[in-house]
Scaffold this motif. Structure first.
Motif, PDB file in Angstrom:
ATOM      1  N   ASN A  78       0.824  -1.258  -0.080  1.00 42.50           N
ATOM      2  CA  ASN A  78      -0.075   0.150  -0.203  1.00 42.50           C
ATOM      3  C   ASN A  78       0.790   1.065   0.022  1.00 42.50           C
ATOM      4  O   ASN A  78       2.242   1.287   0.594  1.00 42.50           O
ATOM      5  CB  ASN A  78      -0.740  -0.124   1.176  1.00 42.50           C
ATOM      6  N   LEU A  79       0.322   2.406  -0.589  1.00 40.78           N
ATOM      7  CA  LEU A  79       1.027   3.626  -0.679  1.00 40.78           C
ATOM      8  C   LEU A  79       0.802   3.941   0.772  1.00 40.78           C
ATOM      9  O   LEU A  79      -0.158   4.375   1.495  1.00 40.78           O
ATOM     10  CB  LEU A  79       0.497   4.604  -1.537  1.00 40.78           C
ATOM     11  N   ALA A  80       2.064   4.403   1.603  1.00 42.29           N
ATOM     12  CA  ALA A  80       1.978   5.005   2.853  1.00 42.29           C
ATOM     13  C   ALA A  80       2.837   6.206   3.190  1.00 42.29           C
ATOM     14  O   ALA A  80       3.990   6.498   2.389  1.00 42.29           O
ATOM     15  CB  ALA A  80       2.613   3.978   3.749  1.00 42.29           C
ATOM     16  N   PHE A  81       2.287   7.202   3.815  1.00 36.59           N
ATOM     17  CA  PHE A  81       2.975   8.502   3.965  1.00 36.59           C
ATOM     18  C   PHE A  81       3.138   8.915   5.494  1.00 36.59           C
ATOM     19  O   PHE A  81       2.323   8.384   6.541  1.00 36.59           O
ATOM     20  CB  PHE A  81       1.896   9.591   3.460  1.00 36.59           C
ATOM     21  N   ASP A  82       4.127   9.564   5.789  1.00 36.03           N
ATOM     22  CA  ASP A  82       4.513  10.115   7.267  1.00 36.03           C
ATOM     23  C   ASP A  82       3.913  11.616   7.342  1.00 36.03           C
ATOM     24  O   ASP A  82       4.414  12.413   6.426  1.00 36.03           O
ATOM     25  CB  ASP A  82       6.031  10.177   7.251  1.00 36.03           C
ATOM     26  N   VAL A  83       2.985  11.739   7.966  1.00 38.67           N
ATOM     27  CA  VAL A  83       2.262  12.974   8.045  1.00 38.67           C
ATOM     28  C   VAL A  83       2.364  13.477   9.477  1.00 38.67           C
ATOM     29  O   VAL A  83       2.031  13.033  10.446  1.00 38.67           O
ATOM     30  CB  VAL A  83       0.744  12.812   7.663  1.00 38.67           C
ATOM     31  N   LYS A  84       3.079  14.800   9.438  1.00 44.19           N
ATOM     32  CA  LYS A  84       3.288  15.539  10.795  1.00 44.19           C
ATOM     33  C   LYS A  84       2.231  16.415  10.953  1.00 44.19           C
ATOM     34  O   LYS A  84       2.064  17.423  10.130  1.00 44.19           O
ATOM     35  CB  LYS A  84       4.682  16.089  10.764  1.00 44.19           C
ATOM     36  N   LEU A  85       1.698  16.530  12.126  1.00 43.71           N
ATOM     37  CA  LEU A  85       0.807  17.544  12.270  1.00 43.71           C
ATOM     38  C   LEU A  85       1.158  18.271  13.466  1.00 43.71           C
ATOM     39  O   LEU A  85       1.896  17.786  14.306  1.00 43.71           O
ATOM     40  CB  LEU A  85      -0.647  17.051  12.842  1.00 43.71           C
ATOM     41  N   ASP A  86       0.731  19.517  13.865  1.00 39.88           N
ATOM     42  CA  ASP A  86       1.287  20.029  15.031  1.00 39.88           C
ATOM     43  C   ASP A  86       0.620  19.457  16.485  1.00 39.88           C
ATOM     44  O   ASP A  86       1.266  19.794  17.571  1.00 39.88           O
ATOM     45  CB  ASP A  86       0.501  21.623  15.005  1.00 39.88           C
ATOM     46  N   ILE A  87      -0.289  18.543  16.381  1.00 39.51           N
ATOM     47  CA  ILE A  87      -0.524  17.659  17.438  1.00 39.51           C
ATOM     48  C   ILE A  87       0.233  16.350  17.617  1.00 39.51           C
ATOM     49  O   ILE A  87      -0.127  15.512  18.526  1.00 39.51           O
ATOM     50  CB  ILE A  87      -2.009  17.416  17.550  1.00 39.51           C
ATOM     51  N   GLY A  88       0.738  15.984  16.735  1.00 42.77           N
ATOM     52  CA  GLY A  88       1.517  14.788  16.686  1.00 42.77           C
ATOM     53  C   GLY A  88       2.123  14.089  15.138  1.00 42.77           C
ATOM     54  O   GLY A  88       1.357  14.692  14.394  1.00 42.77           O
ATOM     55  N   ASP A  89       2.304  12.947  15.144  1.00 39.07           N
ATOM     56  CA  ASP A  89       2.880  12.484  13.955  1.00 39.07           C
ATOM     57  C   ASP A  89       1.896  11.026  13.634  1.00 39.07           C
ATOM     58  O   ASP A  89       1.430  10.139  14.551  1.00 39.07           O
ATOM     59  CB  ASP A  89       4.248  11.771  13.907  1.00 39.07           C
ATOM     60  N   PHE A  90       1.582  10.848  12.193  1.00 37.63           N
ATOM     61  CA  PHE A  90       0.782   9.737  11.873  1.00 37.63           C
ATOM     62  C   PHE A  90       1.245   9.182  10.727  1.00 37.63           C
ATOM     63  O   PHE A  90       2.089   9.585   9.979  1.00 37.63           O
ATOM     64  CB  PHE A  90      -0.909  10.313  11.822  1.00 37.63           C
ATOM     65  N   VAL A  91       0.595   8.101  10.453  1.00 37.25           N
ATOM     66  CA  VAL A  91       0.777   7.402   8.967  1.00 37.25           C
ATOM     67  C   VAL A  91      -0.384   7.283   8.509  1.00 37.25           C
ATOM     68  O   VAL A  91      -1.458   6.592   9.030  1.00 37.25           O
ATOM     69  CB  VAL A  91       1.556   5.825   9.529  1.00 37.25           C
ATOM     70  N   PHE A  92      -0.310   7.612   7.251  1.00 37.29           N
ATOM     71  CA  PHE A  92      -1.528   7.586   6.436  1.00 37.29           C
ATOM     72  C   PHE A  92      -1.316   6.404   5.121  1.00 37.29           C
ATOM     73  O   PHE A  92      -0.367   6.428   4.522  1.00 37.29           O
ATOM     74  CB  PHE A  92      -1.616   8.799   5.552  1.00 37.29           C
TER      75      PHE A  92
END
Length: 321
Positions: A27-41
């Protein structure tokens, strides 16, 4: 599109960065950083089966009840409806660290890491099933394999036929491997009883992080292929990773046997699984591709991979007793 999805799910947060992970193939996976924390999409490519996401949530609950702090990421959001976007997706918490593959050369306490890997798989395999097969979103068997041995043999025979049609091996080489298969295929009957298996034994799916002077395992990821299967295959497969596991097999088994048992003839079965993996690789090399490589680099990678795979096959056939 990813920005729109995160703004929809986190309307009061600010997106700081979005980067695609270089590792991973399903699957296509992305590292997404928000001001409230880090997530994987994850943009799901493996069909639109809702169970892919729900299985991981059930796993987290099931494993958490029996083993405190089992290292599995929490799913924050999943959407298979396609009401707002034309593809299914999952948003997960990001486990701090990097893959074992990318960190391997930096790790000095490898024996300890592989003992911990054994413990994780031992815990996973401590859950048993009545039959081999696929699991639904509630981790219940919904597609049982009528005969696991025959199913495995059928797949191997199809692979050998594919190699013959594609001329991936010389006639002499192919005959050697056909005879090897006929002589040794019954070793598959030595596999363990069906148990809960991860299904994708890769060093890219183990997340590690440095704590002080040592590395520690922080998470096991990518549970799309979770199923009821054999412990030996699940514990030792993974094309390049299997060589590392065999090198540290004493540490791996030390950790594993704290929670689960392996069949008596597991070492010979492991070698046969290595043969299967290499035969599959030979049959697929011509159609393989890699992200972030140009055509010349892909051709060179295929050439090197084929040489390495053929060498491994020769050694397996010569040493198998």
């Amino acid at each position: 599109i990813i920005k729109r999805i995160f703004l929809l799910n986190f309307p009061n947060s600010k997106i700081e960065s979005i980067e695609e992970f270089s590792e991973g193939y399903n699957n296509l996976a992305f590292d997404v950083k928000l001001d409230i924390g880090d997530f994987v999409f994850k943009k799901i490519k493996l069909g639109e089966k809702r169970r892919l996401a729900l299985k991981q949530e059930k796993l987290k609950i099931l494993l958490g009840k029996k083993f405190k702090k089992f290292p599995i990421a929490k799913i924050i959001k999943f959407d298979y409806s396609k009401e707002n976007f034309d593809f299914p997706y999952i948003i997960l918490e990001k486990i701090k660290g990097a893959s074992l593959k990318s960190s391997y050369d930096k790790i000095l306490n490898k024996g300890e890491i592989f003992e911990n890997i054994g413990e994780i798989y031992g815990k996973l395999h401590s859950f048993n099933f009545s039959s081999y097969g696929e699991l639904d979103s509630n981790l219940k068997l919904f597609k049982e394999y009528s005969n696991w041995f025959e199913n495995k043999c059928e797949k191997i025979e199809k692979t050998l036929h594919k190699i013959e049609i594609g001329n991936n091996l010389t006639k002499k080489e192919l005959n050697i491997h056909k005879k090897f298969y006929e002589k040794n295929r019954f070793i598959l009957n030595e596999e363990s009883k069906p148990c809960l298996c991860h299904g994708d034994a890769s060093n890219t799916n183990i997340i590690v992080d440095k704590v002080g002077k040592k590395f520690e395992i922080k998470g096991l990821i990518d549970f799309e292929f979770v199923r009821s299967s054999g412990a030996v295959e699940d514990l030792f497969t993974g094309f390049e990773f299997s060589e590392q596991k065999l090198y540290f097999k004493e540490s791996l088994i030390k950790g594993y046997t704290k929670y689960s048992k392996l069949p008596e003839n597991w070492e010979k079965l492991v070698i046969f699984y290595q043969w299967i993996k290499n035969i599959n690789r030979i049959s697929n090399i011509d159609t393989m591709t890699w992200k972030n490589l140009n055509e010349i680099e892909i051709v060179k990678r295929k050439e090197n991979l084929k040489i390495k795979t053929l060498d491994s096959l020769k050694k397996i056939v010569a040493d198998f007793k």
